[in-house]
Design a protein around this motif. Structure first.
Motif, PDB file in Angstrom:
ATOM      1  N   LYS A 413       0.843  -1.188   0.000  1.00 22.66           N
ATOM      2  CA  LYS A 413       0.000   0.000   0.000  1.00 22.66           C
ATOM      3  C   LYS A 413       0.881   1.241   0.000  1.00 22.66           C
ATOM      4  O   LYS A 413       2.063   1.188   0.331  1.00 22.66           O
ATOM      5  N   SER A 415       2.612   4.298   1.390  1.00 22.53           N
ATOM      6  CA  SER A 415       3.150   4.404   2.750  1.00 22.53           C
ATOM      7  C   SER A 415       2.407   5.453   3.568  1.00 22.53           C
ATOM      8  O   SER A 415       1.822   6.398   3.032  1.00 22.53           O
ATOM      9  N   TRP A 426       2.738  -0.016   7.441  1.00 27.95           N
ATOM     10  CA  TRP A 426       1.970  -1.170   6.982  1.00 27.95           C
ATOM     11  C   TRP A 426       2.849  -2.424   7.032  1.00 27.95           C
ATOM     12  O   TRP A 426       3.972  -2.425   6.525  1.00 27.95           O
ATOM     13  N   TYR A 427       2.319  -3.474   7.604  1.00 23.13           N
ATOM     14  CA  TYR A 427       3.078  -4.723   7.673  1.00 23.13           C
ATOM     15  C   TYR A 427       3.407  -5.249   6.283  1.00 23.13           C
ATOM     16  O   TYR A 427       4.530  -5.697   6.017  1.00 23.13           O
ATOM     17  N   ASN A 429       4.030  -3.766   3.604  1.00 26.53           N
ATOM     18  CA  ASN A 429       5.063  -3.024   2.878  1.00 26.53           C
ATOM     19  C   ASN A 429       6.460  -3.529   3.215  1.00 26.53           C
ATOM     20  O   ASN A 429       7.368  -3.476   2.375  1.00 26.53           O
ATOM     21  N   GLU A 450      -2.511  -5.238  11.260  1.00 31.12           N
ATOM     22  CA  GLU A 450      -1.938  -5.044   9.935  1.00 31.12           C
ATOM     23  C   GLU A 450      -0.782  -4.037   9.946  1.00 31.12           C
ATOM     24  O   GLU A 450      -0.266  -3.669   8.893  1.00 31.12           O
ATOM     25  N   PHE A 451      -0.368  -3.625  11.135  1.00 26.57           N
ATOM     26  CA  PHE A 451       0.719  -2.653  11.256  1.00 26.57           C
ATOM     27  C   PHE A 451       1.926  -3.267  11.950  1.00 26.57           C
ATOM     28  O   PHE A 451       1.808  -4.225  12.729  1.00 26.57           O
TER      29      PHE A 451
END
Length: 887
Positions: A413, A415, A426-427, A429, A450-451
């Motif tokens: 995604k 940033s 974001w995890y 990324n 998700e982070f």
């Protein structure tokens, strides 16, 4: 002829017959004569119309040329009002009495009386419809053209300033000279605009617009010609009618004498019209010849400028190109680094196919979406004979730079924006969890849904980096974060929380760590929008100048400073500014384990022999750690008094600034003592040091652009402030709130980075190894940067930067390496959604544009004039469907 016969019959009848029947015949013949006279009056009008058409054609050529002005899209010609006829300001206009007989005016006036009301209403309706259509078209184009018009305006303004400087004008007179030129050139602008800009200017708004523009230009041009001719014909008719009315008012006073003289006047006018037509044809030929001569002269001037290199330095440059004479007074990294590895790159066989977008493939590398070509060269690493000094973590670039593209992690995604990104990313990324498993208890990084979240801790500051930063300030007051201490090197940075929180103290930190088992630690830092590079302290000097860092920090960085005669610590000594501090926060400082005690003993002896003063050892009770803070000497007195000359002093001919692939040496360089030598004084306090020319820049030394060095520095700074504020901030379509990580791919004095000071961004200033070595100046003004050769890959992870800026980089690279792998590297470094600004020669701009389109980048703007241009583009999420085959 019938008309003459009618008049002859009139004279005969009045003198010979007086009967009633004859009078009736006379009246009938008079009526017939008037009818024939009315029919005959249109014959000269054909000649007049032909002559007028010649003038209209000449005017239309000027209008079409002006409409092709590259500064904006052509607009339909507006019909002029009755008060401003078409030919009023036309230099090629013919006098009315040369194209129209008196008899024609009288007869036209009669026709006007009969049809004026109907025709006038029809013309008004047509005019209103045309104006409404034109206003709608202008309104639709206004938003798209607005930004580009401003860019063009700045371009022309700065090129004029540049030409003044090239001509030797003084800075103080630039404003007055420019205003004077604007006034003097205003009258000639309309005449020159068509020829000059049509041959030298090219504007593109977007990809789609670029592709559709030629057809649109043709259609608009035809439409403008048709509308312009119709408008001019209508207004010319109105002009004739007005003149006919004026003349008709005096007709009654003239009487029969005018009627008898009409034939003679008509004959004279017809002859005069024919002569004017012939002269106008000659003028057309002369005008065409003049246009060809002007175009030929402009082409010759452009060729001379290109050959001599004395032309404009690019869109918005405002300063001349680098002076060839200045090369004699400035060394480059290639010259300084005698042991630099020479790499020759051959042209790729598939360059042509790549340019058409057919050959881009995904890299087939083990590192996959984390691929760093110069750090993941498995073939070269396998051939190493030793790894004891971390040789396998150093740069080993492929002999043939890769032209493949790095894939995206699944679920990638855009940033998260700064400053929120400092605390979470974001995890998907950076999908690595090993560091969270190993260092989570030290508050490095944690997985939260998700982070990936970053509590701000580290091995030495579990309870937060900000408290630790203030602890160091309290330990040594003279550190003075954000005033005396501005530029920091953080060795073994981890996820760079130390550097991330230093921003709150107005300090920038160059954080570095190797690409090792601490999975993606530097990539975490860059995704958090914190400056960092992948590097290791191994067998070669780090790519930084000598005596530039105000403070160097190591918090449990796991570097064996005491080994190999202190070689690695001596490398820190090379980079540390005289009077600067080394902060060592590690277990040997505060723990009493046998190994720690031994290391402390060896470190104490080494730092003493290096003449470093141990300023303090202080303990942080909250975090349960301690820090030893050393200071580098500012004189050579201690070096001269040492009983044991170990480590030895470096040879006098050893260049401490040479840093590109230069092997480490276990020696120390003397401290500069001359007051005009760099390093003999501490820089002025931040932020004043940003705009103050360094004290060691000598006025007798020629700057990069040919002026005395201090003036060159100031001119460059003022230039970039102008470009950034007038163009980059508002006219490039860039949302700066989404920009954090910036790289200037070809920095000179760091003026571009300095101009961005008030934004929430940081800039990696890259000084190319074949350019004048100005990187020490960049550090002196409180900024940071690195040496690099863009014929090789940069030491950073993919998707690291939000914006790349390249000012006349690619034209200089073309002489040494192929641009295709360079553009592949640009694509690797920039995040999806990231931007690229290129300022370069026009032919290079077109080449870069073609490659970017083949990479499916969105090219927002291209503009070129006088062989110089600018390009703005944005990277998307596109990736090729095919991968490289294994070799």
């Amino acid at each position: 002829m019938a008309f003459g016969k009618g008049r002859g019959n009139k004279r005969t009848s009045t003198s010979s017959y007086a009967s009633t029947i004859t009078m009736v015949v006379f009246v009938a013949l008079c009526v017939i004569g008037v009818w024939m006279l009315s029919t005959n009056s249109f014959i000269p009008s054909q000649i007049t119309q032909a002559t007028t058409r010649t003038v209209i054609a000449e005017t239309e050529r000027s209008d079409v040329s002006a409409s092709s002005n590259g500064n904006e899209e052509p607009e339909p010609t507006k019909p002029e009002s009755d008060e401003h006829p078409t030919f009023q300001d036309n230099p090629g206009k013919l006098p009315d009495d040369a194209v129209k007989s008196e008899d024609e005016q009288q007869k036209s006036a009669k026709e006007k009386t009969n049809s004026k009301a109907g025709d006038e209403g029809e013309r008004q309706n047509q005019k209103q419809e045309t104006e409404t259509q034109q206003n709608n078209e202008k309104e639709n184009k206004k938003n798209d053209e607005g930004q580009v018009k401003e860019v063009v305006k700045e371009f022309e303004k700065e090129q004029k300033e540049q030409r003044e400087e090239d001509a030797g004008s003084q800075p103080g007179n630039n404003k007055g000279t420019q205003e004077q030129e604007n006034v003097q050139g205003k009258d000639m602008q309309d005449v020159k605009q068509g020829q000059d800009q049509d041959s030298n200017t090219d504007v593109t708004y977007t990809d789609a617009t670029k592709e559709e523009l030629p057809l649109e230009n043709q259609e608009n041009g035809q439409q403008q010609q048709q509308e312009g001719q119709n408008s001019k014909n209508e207004e010319n008719g109105q002009q004739q009618q007005q003149q006919q009315e004026d003349q008709n008012s005096g007709k009654e006073e003239s009487g029969q004498q005018n009627m008898e003289n009409n034939n003679m006047v008509n004959d004279e006018n017809v002859k005069e019209q024919k002569n004017m037509k012939d002269e106008n044809g000659q003028q057309d030929e002369q005008s065409t010849t003049k246009e060809e001569n002007v175009e030929q002269q402009q082409a010759e001037q452009n060729d001379e400028k290109k050959q001599e290199g004395a032309g404009a330095s690019g869109f918005g440059s405002g300063i001349p190109k680098e002076s060839a004479e200045s090369q004699k007074s400035w060394k480059s990294q290639a010259t300084e680094s005698k042991d630099e590895k020479q790499r020759q790159t051959s042209e790729s066989n598939n360059a042509d196919s790549i340019m058409t977008g057919k050959a881009w493939e995904l890299c087939n590398a083990t590192a996959a979406y984390d691929y760093i070509p110069c750090l993941d060269n498995e073939e070269a690493i396998k051939k190493l004979t030793s790894r004891g000094h971390f040789e396998h973590r150093e740069r080993h670039c492929p002999e043939d730079p890769p032209t493949c593209l790095v894939s995206l992690p699944e679920g990638y995604k855009e940033s998260i924006k700064w400053p929120e990104s400092r605390d979470k990313i974001w995890y998907h990324n950076v999908p690595h969890t090993k560091l969270a498993e190993v260092k989570g208890h030290q508050n490095w990084v944690k997985v939260t849904g998700e982070f990936l979240t970053f509590p701000g801790g580290g091995t030495q500051f579990i309870h937060g980096a900000l408290h630790y930063i203030d602890f160091l300030q309290q330990s040594v007051k003279s550190i003075a974060w954000g005033k005396s201490t501005r530029v920091v090197l953080d060795v073994g940075c981890g996820v760079a929380s130390f550097g991330g929180f230093l921003f709150e103290r107005d300090v920038i930190a160059m954080s570095l760590a190797p690409k090792d088992e601490h999975e993606a630690q530097v990539q975490f830092a860059l995704e958090r929008k914190i400056p960092a590079i992948s590097a290791v302290m191994g067998t070669k000097r780090l790519p930084f100048p000598s005596r530039v860092f105000d403070l160097i920090h190591c918090a449990r960085c796991r570097v064996p400073w005491h080994n190999d005669g202190g070689m690695l610590l001596l490398e820190l000594n090379r980079m540390l500014r005289p009077g600067g501090y080394f902060v060592w926060s590690a277990t040997p400082v505060y723990q009493k384990l046998e190994e720690d005690v031994q290391i402390w003993k060896e470190m104490s002896a080494l730092t003493k022999s290096m003449c470093w003063e141990l300023v303090t050892i202080n303990k942080d009770k909250l975090n349960g750690i301690g820090a030893a803070i050393y200071q580098k000497p500012t004189t050579n007195e201690c070096y001269e008094k040492r009983k044991h000359k170990k480590p030895p002093m470096c040879k006098n001919n050893d260049d401490s600034n040479a840093a590109w692939y230069v092997p480490l040496q276990a020696c120390m360089h003397k401290v500069p003592t001359n007051v005009v030598e760099r390093g003999s004084k501490w820089p002025v306090s931040w932020p004043r040091r940003l705009q103050t020319p360094p004290y060691w820049l000598n006025s007798s030394q020629m700057g990069i652009y040919g002026k005395p060095a201090p003036l060159d520095f100031t001119t460059d700074y003022e230039h970039w402030k102008h470009v950034v504020s007038k163009v980059y901030m508002n006219e490039m379509g860039i949302s700066w709130s989404n920009v954090r990580n910036v790289m200037d791919m070809r920095a000179v004095y760091g003026g571009f980075a300095a101009a961005l000071k008030d934004l929430q961004v940081w800039v990696m200033n890259v000084v190319n190894i074949n350019s004048p070595d100005t990187l020490p100046i960049i550090y002196e003004r409180g900024l940071f940067g690195i040496y690099h050769d863009w014929c090789e890959s940069f030491s950073t992870y993919p998707r690291s930067y939000d914006l790349l800026h390249a000012d006349h980089l690619f034209s200089k690279l073309k002489a040494r390496c192929n641009l295709v792998p360079v553009m592949a590297e640009v694509d690797r470094i920039v995040r999806p959604g990231g931007k690229l600004i290129v300022r370069d020669e026009a032919n290079v701009i077109r080449e870069i544009e073609n490659m970017l389109k083949s990479l499916h980048w969105d090219v927002h703007l291209t503009f070129s004039k006088h062989q110089e241009g600018i390009l703005s583009a944005q990277k998307g999420f596109w990736r090729p469907d095919t991968s490289q085959t294994s070799t």
